[in-house]
Design a protein around this motif. Structure first.
Motif, PDB file in Angstrom:
ATOM      1  N   ARG A 108       0.842  -1.211   0.000  1.00  0.00           N
ATOM      2  CA  ARG A 108       0.000   0.000   0.000  1.00  0.00           C
ATOM      3  C   ARG A 108       0.866   1.246   0.000  1.00  0.00           C
ATOM      4  NH1 ARG A 108      -3.541   2.958  -1.873  1.00  0.00           N
ATOM      5  NH2 ARG A 108      -4.614   4.358  -0.478  1.00  0.00           N
ATOM      6  N   HIS A 109       1.923   1.267   0.807  1.00  0.00           N
ATOM      7  CA  HIS A 109       2.826   2.415   0.837  1.00  0.00           C
ATOM      8  C   HIS A 109       3.558   2.566  -0.496  1.00  0.00           C
ATOM      9  CE1 HIS A 109       2.856   2.156   5.480  1.00  0.00           C
ATOM     10  NE2 HIS A 109       1.929   2.992   5.060  1.00  0.00           N
ATOM     11  N   LYS A 110       3.944   1.448  -1.094  1.00  0.00           N
ATOM     12  CA  LYS A 110       4.576   1.508  -2.412  1.00  0.00           C
ATOM     13  C   LYS A 110       3.636   2.162  -3.415  1.00  0.00           C
ATOM     14  CE  LYS A 110       7.342  -2.666  -1.850  1.00  0.00           C
ATOM     15  NZ  LYS A 110       7.625  -4.005  -2.369  1.00  0.00           N
ATOM     16  N   GLN A 111       2.378   1.733  -3.387  1.00  0.00           N
ATOM     17  CA  GLN A 111       1.394   2.274  -4.316  1.00  0.00           C
ATOM     18  C   GLN A 111       1.237   3.788  -4.106  1.00  0.00           C
ATOM     19  OE1 GLN A 111      -2.429   0.392  -3.997  1.00  0.00           O
ATOM     20  NE2 GLN A 111      -3.251   1.452  -5.764  1.00  0.00           N
ATOM     21  N   LEU A 112       1.168   4.213  -2.861  1.00  0.00           N
ATOM     22  CA  LEU A 112       1.035   5.640  -2.574  1.00  0.00           C
ATOM     23  C   LEU A 112       2.253   6.424  -3.050  1.00  0.00           C
ATOM     24  CD1 LEU A 112      -0.511   5.472   1.004  1.00  0.00           C
ATOM     25  CD2 LEU A 112      -1.630   6.277  -1.090  1.00  0.00           C
ATOM     26  N   LEU A 113       3.441   5.902  -2.801  1.00  0.00           N
ATOM     27  CA  LEU A 113       4.662   6.575  -3.255  1.00  0.00           C
ATOM     28  C   LEU A 113       4.710   6.687  -4.777  1.00  0.00           C
ATOM     29  CD1 LEU A 113       7.329   5.076  -0.829  1.00  0.00           C
ATOM     30  CD2 LEU A 113       6.601   7.468  -0.963  1.00  0.00           C
ATOM     31  N   VAL A 114       4.322   5.634  -5.458  1.00  0.00           N
ATOM     32  CA  VAL A 114       4.303   5.653  -6.925  1.00  0.00           C
ATOM     33  C   VAL A 114       3.310   6.703  -7.421  1.00  0.00           C
ATOM     34  CG1 VAL A 114       3.639   4.317  -8.968  1.00  0.00           C
ATOM     35  CG2 VAL A 114       5.134   3.297  -7.237  1.00  0.00           C
ATOM     36  N   GLU A 115       2.132   6.760  -6.812  1.00  0.00           N
ATOM     37  CA  GLU A 115       1.124   7.743  -7.220  1.00  0.00           C
ATOM     38  C   GLU A 115       1.622   9.167  -7.005  1.00  0.00           C
ATOM     39  OE1 GLU A 115      -2.514   6.738  -5.190  1.00  0.00           O
ATOM     40  OE2 GLU A 115      -2.652   4.803  -6.229  1.00  0.00           O
ATOM     41  N   ILE A 116       2.257   9.425  -5.865  1.00  0.00           N
ATOM     42  CA  ILE A 116       2.800  10.757  -5.579  1.00  0.00           C
ATOM     43  C   ILE A 116       3.895  11.109  -6.578  1.00  0.00           C
ATOM     44  CG2 ILE A 116       4.137  12.113  -3.897  1.00  0.00           C
ATOM     45  CD1 ILE A 116       2.586  10.502  -1.710  1.00  0.00           C
ATOM     46  N   TYR A 117       4.807  10.180  -6.800  1.00  0.00           N
ATOM     47  CA  TYR A 117       5.913  10.404  -7.736  1.00  0.00           C
ATOM     48  C   TYR A 117       5.385  10.708  -9.141  1.00  0.00           C
ATOM     49  CZ  TYR A 117      10.106   9.497 -10.495  1.00  0.00           C
ATOM     50  OH  TYR A 117      11.142   9.603 -11.382  1.00  0.00           O
ATOM     51  N   GLU A 118       4.403   9.920  -9.582  1.00  0.00           N
ATOM     52  CA  GLU A 118       3.826  10.133 -10.917  1.00  0.00           C
ATOM     53  C   GLU A 118       3.143  11.491 -11.003  1.00  0.00           C
ATOM     54  OE1 GLU A 118       4.180   8.498 -13.701  1.00  0.00           O
ATOM     55  OE2 GLU A 118       5.336   6.869 -12.825  1.00  0.00           O
ATOM     56  N   SER A 119       2.478  11.917  -9.930  1.00  0.00           N
ATOM     57  CA  SER A 119       1.816  13.231  -9.956  1.00  0.00           C
ATOM     58  C   SER A 119       2.859  14.347 -10.065  1.00  0.00           C
ATOM     59  CB  SER A 119       0.928  13.433  -8.731  1.00  0.00           C
ATOM     60  OG  SER A 119       1.683  13.641  -7.573  1.00  0.00           O
ATOM     61  N   PHE A 120       3.989  14.208  -9.372  1.00  0.00           N
ATOM     62  CA  PHE A 120       5.065  15.199  -9.490  1.00  0.00           C
ATOM     63  C   PHE A 120       5.619  15.231 -10.917  1.00  0.00           C
ATOM     64  CE2 PHE A 120       6.306  14.795  -4.734  1.00  0.00           C
ATOM     65  CZ  PHE A 120       5.321  15.707  -4.385  1.00  0.00           C
ATOM     66  N   ARG A 121       5.796  14.066 -11.504  1.00  0.00           N
ATOM     67  CA  ARG A 121       6.319  14.008 -12.874  1.00  0.00           C
ATOM     68  C   ARG A 121       5.357  14.672 -13.857  1.00  0.00           C
ATOM     69  NH1 ARG A 121       9.282   8.598 -14.577  1.00  0.00           N
ATOM     70  NH2 ARG A 121       9.392   9.903 -16.395  1.00  0.00           N
ATOM     71  N   ARG A 122       4.058  14.386 -13.707  1.00  0.00           N
ATOM     72  CA  ARG A 122       3.060  15.015 -14.585  1.00  0.00           C
ATOM     73  C   ARG A 122       3.064  16.531 -14.412  1.00  0.00           C
ATOM     74  NH1 ARG A 122       0.085  10.574 -12.970  1.00  0.00           N
ATOM     75  NH2 ARG A 122      -0.989  11.789 -11.382  1.00  0.00           N
ATOM     76  N   GLU A 123       3.133  16.985 -13.159  1.00  0.00           N
ATOM     77  CA  GLU A 123       3.135  18.420 -12.872  1.00  0.00           C
ATOM     78  C   GLU A 123       4.353  19.097 -13.501  1.00  0.00           C
ATOM     79  OE1 GLU A 123       3.808  20.958  -8.871  1.00  0.00           O
ATOM     80  OE2 GLU A 123       2.161  19.519  -8.768  1.00  0.00           O
ATOM     81  N   ASN A 124       5.509  18.474 -13.354  1.00  0.00           N
ATOM     82  CA  ASN A 124       6.726  19.051 -13.930  1.00  0.00           C
ATOM     83  C   ASN A 124       6.710  19.019 -15.450  1.00  0.00           C
ATOM     84  OD1 ASN A 124       7.858  19.803 -11.510  1.00  0.00           O
ATOM     85  ND2 ASN A 124       8.959  17.883 -11.245  1.00  0.00           N
ATOM     86  N   ALA A 125       6.149  17.971 -16.024  1.00  0.00           N
ATOM     87  CA  ALA A 125       6.058  17.891 -17.481  1.00  0.00           C
ATOM     88  C   ALA A 125       5.154  18.994 -18.014  1.00  0.00           C
ATOM     89  CB  ALA A 125       5.537  16.519 -17.909  1.00  0.00           C
ATOM     90  N   THR A 126       4.061  19.264 -17.319  1.00  0.00           N
ATOM     91  CA  THR A 126       3.153  20.335 -17.717  1.00  0.00           C
ATOM     92  C   THR A 126       3.834  21.685 -17.592  1.00  0.00           C
ATOM     93  OG1 THR A 126       1.280  19.021 -16.964  1.00  0.00           O
ATOM     94  CG2 THR A 126       0.892  21.370 -17.263  1.00  0.00           C
ATOM     95  N   ALA A 127       4.573  21.877 -16.499  1.00  0.00           N
ATOM     96  CA  ALA A 127       5.248  23.155 -16.269  1.00  0.00           C
ATOM     97  C   ALA A 127       6.314  23.428 -17.331  1.00  0.00           C
ATOM     98  CB  ALA A 127       5.868  23.178 -14.878  1.00  0.00           C
ATOM     99  N   THR A 128       7.010  22.411 -17.780  1.00  0.00           N
ATOM    100  CA  THR A 128       8.079  22.622 -18.767  1.00  0.00           C
ATOM    101  C   THR A 128       7.538  22.804 -20.183  1.00  0.00           C
ATOM    102  OG1 THR A 128       8.382  20.240 -19.041  1.00  0.00           O
ATOM    103  CG2 THR A 128       9.816  21.351 -17.450  1.00  0.00           C
ATOM    104  N   THR A 129       6.298  22.368 -20.436  1.00  0.00           N
ATOM    105  CA  THR A 129       5.741  22.545 -21.778  1.00  0.00           C
ATOM    106  C   THR A 129       5.032  23.886 -21.931  1.00  0.00           C
ATOM    107  OG1 THR A 129       3.699  21.394 -21.153  1.00  0.00           O
ATOM    108  CG2 THR A 129       5.447  20.073 -22.186  1.00  0.00           C
ATOM    109  N   GLN A 130       4.744  24.529 -20.816  1.00  0.00           N
ATOM    110  CA  GLN A 130       4.127  25.851 -20.894  1.00  0.00           C
ATOM    111  C   GLN A 130       5.196  26.878 -21.243  1.00  0.00           C
ATOM    112  OE1 GLN A 130       2.284  26.370 -17.110  1.00  0.00           O
ATOM    113  NE2 GLN A 130       0.516  25.091 -17.629  1.00  0.00           N
ATOM    114  N   THR A 131       4.863  27.775 -22.123  1.00  0.00           N
ATOM    115  CA  THR A 131       5.846  28.782 -22.517  1.00  0.00           C
ATOM    116  C   THR A 131       5.739  29.987 -21.604  1.00  0.00           C
ATOM    117  OG1 THR A 131       4.299  29.726 -24.095  1.00  0.00           O
ATOM    118  CG2 THR A 131       5.850  28.088 -24.930  1.00  0.00           C
ATOM    119  N   VAL A 132       6.865  30.553 -21.320  1.00  0.00           N
ATOM    120  CA  VAL A 132       6.927  31.739 -20.483  1.00  0.00           C
ATOM    121  C   VAL A 132       6.918  32.949 -21.420  1.00  0.00           C
ATOM    122  CG1 VAL A 132       8.327  32.993 -18.789  1.00  0.00           C
ATOM    123  CG2 VAL A 132       8.244  30.498 -18.754  1.00  0.00           C
ATOM    124  N   PRO A 133       5.980  33.898 -21.199  1.00  0.00           N
ATOM    125  CA  PRO A 133       5.947  35.068 -22.093  1.00  0.00           C
ATOM    126  C   PRO A 133       7.213  35.892 -21.950  1.00  0.00           C
ATOM    127  CG  PRO A 133       4.214  35.182 -20.385  1.00  0.00           C
ATOM    128  CD  PRO A 133       4.960  33.911 -20.198  1.00  0.00           C
TER     129      PRO A 133
END
Length: 137
Positions: A108-133
């Protein structure tokens, strides 16, 4: 050149090996969770003899049975689906590999850690694809 009979025999061996590997994986997960076969049968509603046959590689369970086993072991059904060849494995990550291999934490803890890690990766991927004016002076 291989004959059709040899090709069918090789495919049969591959399926048998995959089923045996799945059963071994389930047994390893069950033992790591310190759950007996009877306890898992109670948790899943899958008979004790059938679970035993799955673990010994004699039976290939359906996706529904795999989902019940995953729930009983408190692991992601996706992990069992990948092991069974129902789903393709996602790209590997050293962080995810380390988390999943760690025997000091619960499934269960492994599953939670994986979910948290994946959410951070998605967030960072979104942040890097957004262009800064930019401003031009």
């Amino acid at each position: 050149m291989d004959s059709p009979v040899e090709g069918v025999a090789a495919a049969g061996v591959a399926v048998t090996t995959a089923v045996h590997d799945l059963g071994g994986f389930i047994r390893t997960q069950r033992e790591a969770a310190q759950v007996s076969l009877r306890q898992l049968a109670k948790r899943t509603g899958v008979s004790n003899p059938y679970l035993s046959q799955i673990e010994r590689g004699l039976r290939k369970p359906s996706a529904e049975v795999l989902a019940q086993i995953a729930k009983g072991l408190r692991v992601s059904a996706e992990v069992l689906y990948v092991q069974a060849g129902i789903l393709e494995q996602k790209d590997s990550s050293p962080v995810l590999d380390a988390v999943l291999a760690d025997t000091a934490i619960s499934e269960r803890h492994k599953q939670l850690l994986v979910e948290i890690y994946e959410s951070f990766r998605r967030e960072n991927a979104t942040a890097t694809t957004q262009t800064v004016p930019t401003t031009h002076d």
